[in-house]
Scaffold this active site. Sequence first.
Site, PDB file in Angstrom:
ATOM      1  N   GLY A 181       0.880  -1.343   0.858  1.00  0.00           N
ATOM      2  CA  GLY A 181      -0.272   0.341  -0.227  1.00  0.00           C
ATOM      3  C   GLY A 181       1.207   1.435   0.558  1.00  0.00           C
ATOM      4  N   SER A 182       1.028   2.164  -0.859  1.00  0.00           N
ATOM      5  CA  SER A 182       1.384   3.080  -1.655  1.00  0.00           C
ATOM      6  C   SER A 182       0.510   4.431  -2.062  1.00  0.00           C
ATOM      7  CB  SER A 182       2.337   2.761  -1.724  1.00  0.00           C
ATOM      8  OG  SER A 182       2.523   1.449  -2.299  1.00  0.00           O
ATOM      9  N   ARG A 183       2.232   5.460  -2.460  1.00  0.00           N
ATOM     10  CA  ARG A 183       1.533   5.950  -2.834  1.00  0.00           C
ATOM     11  C   ARG A 183       2.893   6.889  -4.490  1.00  0.00           C
ATOM     12  NH1 ARG A 183      -2.263  11.350  -2.606  1.00  0.00           N
ATOM     13  NH2 ARG A 183      -1.211  12.477  -3.504  1.00  0.00           N
TER      14      ARG A 183
END
Length: 218
Positions: A182-184
């Site tokens: 989960g990240s950006r």
Amino acid sequence: MTKPRSKIAVEGFTMIAVLGVLAWVTALLGLSFLSLILAVATFFTAYFFRDPDRETPMDPNAVIAPADGKVVEIGRAFEDNFLNQEMMHIGIFLSITDCHINRLPVTGRVISTKYTPGQFNKAYSSAASKENEKLATLIETEDKEQMVIVQIAGFIARRIVSYLKVGDIVEKGERFGMIKFGSRVDLYLPNRYEITAVLGDKVIGGETIIGWLKGGEA
């Protein structure tokens, strides 16, 4: 001949192996429910670390999505890692089910990298771009345009991986790293570029065209 690649990122090998062994051992001990949970965790981890091949559009004027995920921000923003100026900005949020391999949006050369420790806000929030742990990479294209890719850790993601070194010559669509769980990924483009993606778009890293160099020659 191109050397065959594993369909699983090497960063996941150890975790998958450990979970698989634990699932096998608990099954031998008759701990069926625990073994089932560990088996599911093993398969999910293998799915998370998947590394599929992608068909990258090689038009020199096209900018390709650097990550799989949902477009959560578009607009002008101040880039403060290297260039200290307003640029075109697009933010892509990667959920825990998205492929987390990051890919280069353009062909060019790595000019600099910068790691910044920080918080672990939820990656889809605008605060994540400024406050979270991140790794920024400055790329210069063959046309001497400079752009910045920022890998940002999220609430669950706690490790950023980059394969790039200063001076590397890189190709559009090439794998350059990943962020675990989960990240950006944010991308800052010069004003000569136009972002064609829209908020809410689901994009595919290494495949989806998210912008174009205005007035560029094919």
